[in-house]
Design a protein around this motif. Structure first.
Motif, PDB file in Angstrom:
ATOM      1  N   GLU A 428       0.820  -1.214   0.000  1.00  9.41           N
ATOM      2  CA  GLU A 428       0.000   0.000   0.000  1.00  9.41           C
ATOM      3  C   GLU A 428       0.852   1.262   0.000  1.00  9.41           C
ATOM      4  N   ASP A 429       1.962   1.223   0.707  1.00 13.03           N
ATOM      5  CA  ASP A 429       2.874   2.354   0.812  1.00 13.03           C
ATOM      6  C   ASP A 429       4.286   1.804   0.794  1.00 13.03           C
ATOM      7  N   SER A 430       5.259   2.696   0.759  1.00 11.53           N
ATOM      8  CA  SER A 430       6.648   2.281   0.664  1.00 11.53           C
ATOM      9  C   SER A 430       7.098   1.558   1.938  1.00 11.53           C
ATOM     10  N   VAL A 431       7.678   0.368   1.755  1.00 15.50           N
ATOM     11  CA  VAL A 431       8.327  -0.375   2.826  1.00 15.50           C
ATOM     12  C   VAL A 431       9.677  -0.816   2.271  1.00 15.50           C
ATOM     13  N   THR A 432      10.783  -0.358   2.871  1.00 13.46           N
ATOM     14  CA  THR A 432      12.103  -0.607   2.315  1.00 13.46           C
ATOM     15  C   THR A 432      13.118  -0.885   3.419  1.00 13.46           C
ATOM     16  N   PHE A 433      14.220  -1.507   3.037  1.00 19.51           N
ATOM     17  CA  PHE A 433      15.357  -1.662   3.938  1.00 19.51           C
ATOM     18  C   PHE A 433      16.217  -0.399   3.867  1.00 19.51           C
ATOM     19  N   LEU A 434      16.769   0.000   4.989  1.00 23.58           N
ATOM     20  CA  LEU A 434      17.653   1.172   4.985  1.00 23.58           C
ATOM     21  C   LEU A 434      19.004   0.852   4.361  1.00 23.58           C
ATOM     22  N   GLN A 435      19.414  -0.407   4.403  1.00 24.03           N
ATOM     23  CA  GLN A 435      20.675  -0.815   3.787  1.00 24.03           C
ATOM     24  C   GLN A 435      20.424  -2.037   2.897  1.00 24.03           C
ATOM     25  N   PRO A 436      19.739  -1.842   1.783  1.00 23.42           N
ATOM     26  CA  PRO A 436      19.356  -2.977   0.932  1.00 23.42           C
ATOM     27  C   PRO A 436      20.519  -3.497   0.101  1.00 23.42           C
ATOM     28  N   SER A 437      20.320  -4.693  -0.437  1.00 19.99           N
ATOM     29  CA  SER A 437      21.246  -5.271  -1.408  1.00 19.99           C
ATOM     30  C   SER A 437      20.508  -5.421  -2.743  1.00 19.99           C
ATOM     31  N   PRO A 438      21.072  -4.896  -3.852  1.00 16.18           N
ATOM     32  CA  PRO A 438      20.402  -5.035  -5.153  1.00 16.18           C
ATOM     33  C   PRO A 438      20.591  -6.407  -5.787  1.00 16.18           C
ATOM     34  N   ASP A 439      21.500  -7.207  -5.225  1.00 14.09           N
ATOM     35  CA  ASP A 439      21.729  -8.543  -5.767  1.00 14.09           C
ATOM     36  C   ASP A 439      20.726  -9.546  -5.180  1.00 14.09           C
ATOM     37  N   VAL A 440      20.619 -10.701  -5.826  1.00 12.67           N
ATOM     38  CA  VAL A 440      19.673 -11.755  -5.450  1.00 12.67           C
ATOM     39  C   VAL A 440      18.254 -11.177  -5.409  1.00 12.67           C
ATOM     40  N   THR A 441      17.916 -10.423  -6.436  1.00 12.55           N
ATOM     41  CA  THR A 441      16.604  -9.778  -6.508  1.00 12.55           C
ATOM     42  C   THR A 441      15.765 -10.275  -7.677  1.00 12.55           C
ATOM     43  N   LEU A 442      16.143 -11.385  -8.267  1.00 16.72           N
ATOM     44  CA  LEU A 442      15.276 -12.010  -9.268  1.00 16.72           C
ATOM     45  C   LEU A 442      14.010 -12.490  -8.572  1.00 16.72           C
ATOM     46  N   THR A 443      12.864 -12.169  -9.131  1.00 19.30           N
ATOM     47  CA  THR A 443      11.616 -12.642  -8.546  1.00 19.30           C
ATOM     48  C   THR A 443      11.395 -14.112  -8.905  1.00 19.30           C
TER      49      THR A 443
END
Length: 569
Positions: A428-443
């Protein structure tokens, strides 16, 4: 198989009945001995779906049913001028192969779409004489007609029905199936659309391929509520997708033609190592002769929904605004045993939960409305790894901190873990990690080992498409396999970006290859893995990148390069 009460079709369609994925036929005998209303339907390869009356069984939970038994939900993977631009096709070598001397345009190949349906009235899906190029539509949402043979719900419309509808003054009175979303129509037109009788003003990657479509029914309310998915989101159940794949892959036998199944759906739910029920079933299908499965890697690479680290540690999750909730999945690795505690934005800290008894828990805060259900699978059945499932209800906006530590009861491994938040469309709204990793992000299901998984790039600038999912899998297996154009792709409904377009164009290239291999008899026994290997051999691999790469896989699809490689062998 059915026991009492409503028909199986009525149970499948009713929100009063829960769907459970079973990967062994013995569940038939198990349910036969229980005094509940249920229906059991075998899918394929040992997989089946049990539909049980919710009021007669335990509430949905990881602890009671197990993680893999509860269907995961999948969303659409797209990020819409009629003026046709063939640049993305040219970048893949597709246009060159469509023309002589090879002249491969997908003739004799079926491309099957598991999606939102198709607007069959569009000119790009017709032959020169005005008849349809669509072999069939299985609309899971329409119950007025007959389902396909061997299936229990929906209505099947065959080519003769569609032709009758096109000849009618009121087509939808004959074939009422349509695509109100447009996603499936865009996919089909990019992969297999054509206007051959209008001077090639539009063409897809395989403009002579036949088309088959499954319009998925949307997920039941009880599952949407369980996963706390935004009411506006389009979501589909894993078991319905499996049924759709079964329907499409059977066409290889029914029509004696090769079949390419393309999936433009994705989810962050799952182990991300290729072991989920849908992943495993796709691998089985992809291993059969004359079949190929193409999956887009999703658009989650820049969404800040993945986190990776080692225990012990604190993970910070930012909730931007009020919402009904979200889920998070923490996947560990053996032999580690994990403990978790959660700190609210107001500073309250939950007790440490170490899951000694393997039961689900509920965390309630004194100064917050939030309730957090914590599910645990000490050894998740399909992956064999530990799973912690967090379900945040009415989360207070702000920074939530999840603390992970190792249990002292057992020897520890390296302490690595991954956490995924839902795909953007489900929030519904933004939920994010403050220190995310862009790898291993294949759905999911892009991590399935035998399917052809493609990431997305911009063929106009030869640059990476920032939202594209990145590899590798959680277990370190090589994914994606290849990269394909997915930016500024022209479809029957306008210009579109995203992983779904990369998958559609790639499916067209696969259809070209299968025309040469199977229809023309050059490699009649080839399947998805073999097709993938040929595509990898011919891929473009610009210098400066070490292959395989987390973004580009083994390189950019170049179907012309594949045939040039074959010519040199």
């Amino acid at each position: 198989m059915q026991k009492r009460g409503l028909t199986c079709k009525e149970m499948i369609l009713s929100d009063e009945f829960a769907d459970l994925i079973a990967d062994y036929d013995a569940i038939e005998q198990i349910l036969e001995d229980v005094d509940i209303e249920y229906c059991y339907h075998a899918v394929d390869a040992g997989y089946g779906v049990a539909t049980v009356k919710r009021s007669q069984v335990a509430p949905i939970s990881i602890g009671y049913y197990g993680y893999s038994t509860i269907p995961k939900l999948y969303g659409l993977m797209q990020a819409g001028e009629r003026v046709f631009d063939a640049s993305p096709l040219a970048a893949m070598g597709n246009i060159r192969i469509q023309n002589p001397p090879l002249a491969l345009q997908g003739s004799g190949v079926i491309i099957g779409f598991v999606d939102t349906g198709i607007n069959y009235r569009e000119d790009v899906f017709r032959r020169d004489d005005g008849s349809t190029r669509i072999l069939s539509i299985w609309d899971q949402t329409i119950q007025a007609g007959e389902p396909p043979e061997g299936f229990l719900y929906g209505t099947e419309y065959r080519r003769e029905d569609i032709d009758r509808a096109l000849a009618s003054g009121e087509p939808e009175s004959v074939v009422p199936s349509t695509d109100t979303n447009g996603h499936g129509t865009r996919m089909a037109s990019a992969a297999a659309g054509s206007l051959l009788n209008q001077g090639l003003t539009f063409r897809g990657a395989a403009p002579l391929a036949d088309i088959a479509v499954v319009k998925l029914k949307e997920a039941k309310t009880y599952l949407r509520d369980y996963y706390l998915i935004d009411d506006r989101a389009v979501a589909y159940q894993e078991n319905d997708i499996m049924e759709a794949v079964k329907y499409l892959q059977q066409m290889a036998v029914a029509f004696s033609r090769p079949v390419v199944i393309v999936i433009g759906l994705g989810t962050n739910m799952g182990s991300h190592d290729g072991t989920s029920a849908l992943d495993s079933y796709l691998d089985i299908v992809a291993g059969r002769r004359s079949r190929a499965v193409v999956v887009g890697g999703g658009n989650e690479g820049d969404k800040e929904h993945h986190y990776e680290n080692f225990m012990p540690g604190n993970v910070e999750i930012r909730v931007a605004g009020p919402m009904k909730g979200f889920c998070a999945e923490i996947w560990g690795s053996l032999p580690d045993a994990y403990s978790v505690s959660i700190r609210s934005p107001g500073g309250e800290v939950s007790p440490v939960i170490d899951f000694r008894n393997g039961m689900d828990r509920t965390i309630s805060f004194i100064f917050e409305r939030t309730r957090i259900q914590v599910g645990i699978a000490l050894v998740e059945k399909d992956s064999g790894d530990p799973l912690i499932f967090l379900r945040f209800q009415d989360p207070t906006p702000g920074i939530w901190t999840v603390t992970l530590s190792a249990s002292v009861r057992r020897p520890s491994g390296d302490g690595r873990y991954h956490i995924w938040l839902p795909i953007e469309a489900f929030l519904e709204d933004s939920v994010t990690f403050l220190q995310p990793s862009p790898d291993v992000t294949l759905t999911e299901p892009a991590n399935a080992s035998q399917v052809i998984t493609v990431s997305t790039y911009d063929s106009y600038t030869d640059s990476w498409y920032a939202p594209s999912g990145r590899g590798f899998t959680r277990s370190g297996s090589i994914k994606p396999d290849l990269a394909a154009p997915g930016v500024g792709v022209h479809t029957a409904l306008g210009e579109t970006d995203g992983s779904c377009m990369a998958a559609a164009l790639s499916a067209g290239c696969v259809a070209q290859f299968l025309e040469w291999a199977v229809v023309d008899g050059n490699a009649f026994a080839v399947e998805s893995r073999g097709t993938k290997s040929f595509l990898i051999q011919g891929a473009q691999r610009p210098e400066g990148i070490r292959y395989p790469d987390r973004q580009w896989g083994y390189g950019r699809i170049d179907i012309n390069g594949t045939f040039e490689t074959l010519a040199r062998l």
